[in-house]
Motif scaffolding. Structure first.
Motif, PDB file in Angstrom:
ATOM      1  N   UNK A  82       6.016  17.582  53.448  1.00  0.00           N
ATOM      2  CA  UNK A  82       7.265  17.596  54.211  1.00  0.00           C
ATOM      3  C   UNK A  82       8.107  16.359  53.980  1.00  0.00           C
ATOM      4  N   UNK A  83       7.458  15.197  53.893  1.00  0.00           N
ATOM      5  CA  UNK A  83       8.202  13.952  53.698  1.00  0.00           C
ATOM      6  C   UNK A  83       8.871  13.921  52.329  1.00  0.00           C
ATOM      7  N   UNK A  84       8.121  14.258  51.269  1.00  0.00           N
ATOM      8  CA  UNK A  84       8.705  14.195  49.921  1.00  0.00           C
ATOM      9  C   UNK A  84       9.815  15.219  49.765  1.00  0.00           C
ATOM     10  N   UNK A  85       9.652  16.396  50.379  1.00  0.00           N
ATOM     11  CA  UNK A  85      10.717  17.402  50.313  1.00  0.00           C
ATOM     12  C   UNK A  85      11.951  16.936  51.081  1.00  0.00           C
ATOM     13  N   UNK A  86      11.730  16.295  52.229  1.00  0.00           N
ATOM     14  CA  UNK A  86      12.859  15.797  53.019  1.00  0.00           C
ATOM     15  C   UNK A  86      13.634  14.734  52.259  1.00  0.00           C
ATOM     16  N   UNK A  87      12.904  13.828  51.594  1.00  0.00           N
ATOM     17  CA  UNK A  87      13.571  12.785  50.805  1.00  0.00           C
ATOM     18  C   UNK A  87      14.380  13.412  49.671  1.00  0.00           C
ATOM     19  N   UNK A  88      13.821  14.430  49.015  1.00  0.00           N
ATOM     20  CA  UNK A  88      14.535  15.098  47.931  1.00  0.00           C
ATOM     21  C   UNK A  88      15.787  15.799  48.446  1.00  0.00           C
ATOM     22  N   UNK A  89      15.685  16.449  49.605  1.00  0.00           N
ATOM     23  CA  UNK A  89      16.843  17.149  50.184  1.00  0.00           C
ATOM     24  C   UNK A  89      17.930  16.148  50.571  1.00  0.00           C
ATOM     25  N   UNK A  90      17.542  15.016  51.161  1.00  0.00           N
ATOM     26  CA  UNK A  90      18.534  13.995  51.528  1.00  0.00           C
ATOM     27  C   UNK A  90      19.248  13.473  50.291  1.00  0.00           C
ATOM     28  N   UNK A  91      18.481  13.213  49.240  1.00  0.00           N
ATOM     29  CA  UNK A  91      19.083  12.737  47.999  1.00  0.00           C
ATOM     30  C   UNK A  91      20.023  13.786  47.418  1.00  0.00           C
ATOM     31  N   UNK A  92      19.590  15.062  47.454  1.00  0.00           N
ATOM     32  CA  UNK A  92      20.420  16.136  46.922  1.00  0.00           C
ATOM     33  C   UNK A  92      21.697  16.293  47.737  1.00  0.00           C
ATOM     34  N   UNK A  93      21.585  16.165  49.070  1.00  0.00           N
ATOM     35  CA  UNK A  93      22.762  16.299  49.922  1.00  0.00           C
ATOM     36  C   UNK A  93      23.752  15.165  49.680  1.00  0.00           C
ATOM     37  N   UNK A  94      23.235  13.955  49.502  1.00  0.00           N
ATOM     38  CA  UNK A  94      24.109  12.813  49.235  1.00  0.00           C
ATOM     39  C   UNK A  94      24.849  12.998  47.920  1.00  0.00           C
TER      40      UNK A  94
END
Length: 288
Positions: free
Chosen positions: A55-67
């Protein structure tokens, strides 16, 4: 009373199906190891930590993708994602590797395994392959999410998407695979030394984390050669040094100077030594 014996038909039949042999046993061990890495088929307690990391690694990837999609800001590229997540991966393998190795030792099932058409190399290979796959998925899937977001936001059509895939994602996946191979081989070797999972987990974390201060000390020495070779003292900085060498001196806060090939040689030798020691460990067990 009659002394004559009685034969009871209990329905026993000889197995006449195909003998699947070593390949099937290897595949079963690999599948079981991969499922166990994420707690699948086990209790809720066994699933908590692996899926928390997921969950943490996916969340970090999603935040980066959203930015990147909303503000055209790249917080980190595919390579930097691996380096950023490396601390989480240490704790992931510290939990999973003892689950794959120490549990079998503690339960005393190794003689049962090796009584079948299974060699020590098959057992080790299946365990290593399953953990490599688990770590690669843990890093590679979030990277793919980052790529999908970039594919829909890049200007320039299919050529830019292909450039992103071939020039950024594939090298990032190769870097993730390097992380997975090194982490899996070392952590499984440490875990194979004890049947107590707590001791194995502590040993794995200690091996990775206690070498980091050595790098910090070496980088402040007045000798330029010592500074360039400082990354060799820790597996994490070693992989970063390999990346810097292969990417022609990308600045990642670590300078390898002209010693890039040395980093590559040590990484190969470290993985090879860990795998050979692991194989020797289980060949000794199989011979008992």
């Amino acid at each position: 009373m009659s002394d004559a014996g009685v034969i009871h038909d209990i329905g026993y039949q000889r197995y006449e199906g195909p003998r699947l042999g070593r390949a099937a046993v290897f595949g079963a061990l690999y599948q079981h190891g991969l499922r166990a890495s994420f707690g699948l088929g086990r209790s809720i307690k066994a699933k908590i930590f692996p899926w928390l990391v997921v969950g943490i690694v996916l969340l970090v990837a999603v935040i980066n993708a959203a930015a990147r999609a909303q503000f055209d800001v790249i917080l980190f590229d595919y390579f930097e994602f691996d380096d950023t997540m490396s601390w989480l991966i240490i704790f992931f393998v510290a939990i999973v590797a003892p689950e794959l190795m120490s549990r079998d030792m503690r339960a005393g099932v190794l003689p049962l395994y090796f009584s079948r058409p299974l060699r020590a190399s098959d057992y080790v290979g299946a365990k290593v392959a399953s953990l490599i796959t688990a770590v690669f998925l843990l890093l590679g899937v979030p990277q793919f999410i980052m790529f999908l977001t970039a594919a829909f936001t890049l200007d320039g059509g299919i050529s830019k998407v292909w450039e992103e895939f071939y020039g950024a994602l594939l090298p990032g996946w190769a870097y993730s695979l390097l992380w997975a191979v090194l982490f899996a081989s070392i952590s499984l070797l440490v875990a194979s030394l004890t049947g107590k999972r707590a001791f194995a987990a502590g040993g794995i974390v200690a091996f990775f984390l206690m070498t980091a201060p050595v790098v910090a000390v070496l980088t402040i020495l007045p000798s330029e050669t010592a500074q360039d070779l400082a990354g060799l003292a820790s597996p994490m900085s070693l992989i970063s040094g390999v990346q810097i060498w292969l990417r022609d001196g990308v600045d990642l806060g670590l300078d390898v100077g002209r010693f890039g090939p040395i980093y590559g040689i040590e990484a190969f030798c470290l993985v090879a030594a860990a795998l050979l020691l692991l194989l020797a460990r289980y060949r000794k067990v199989a011979a008992l």
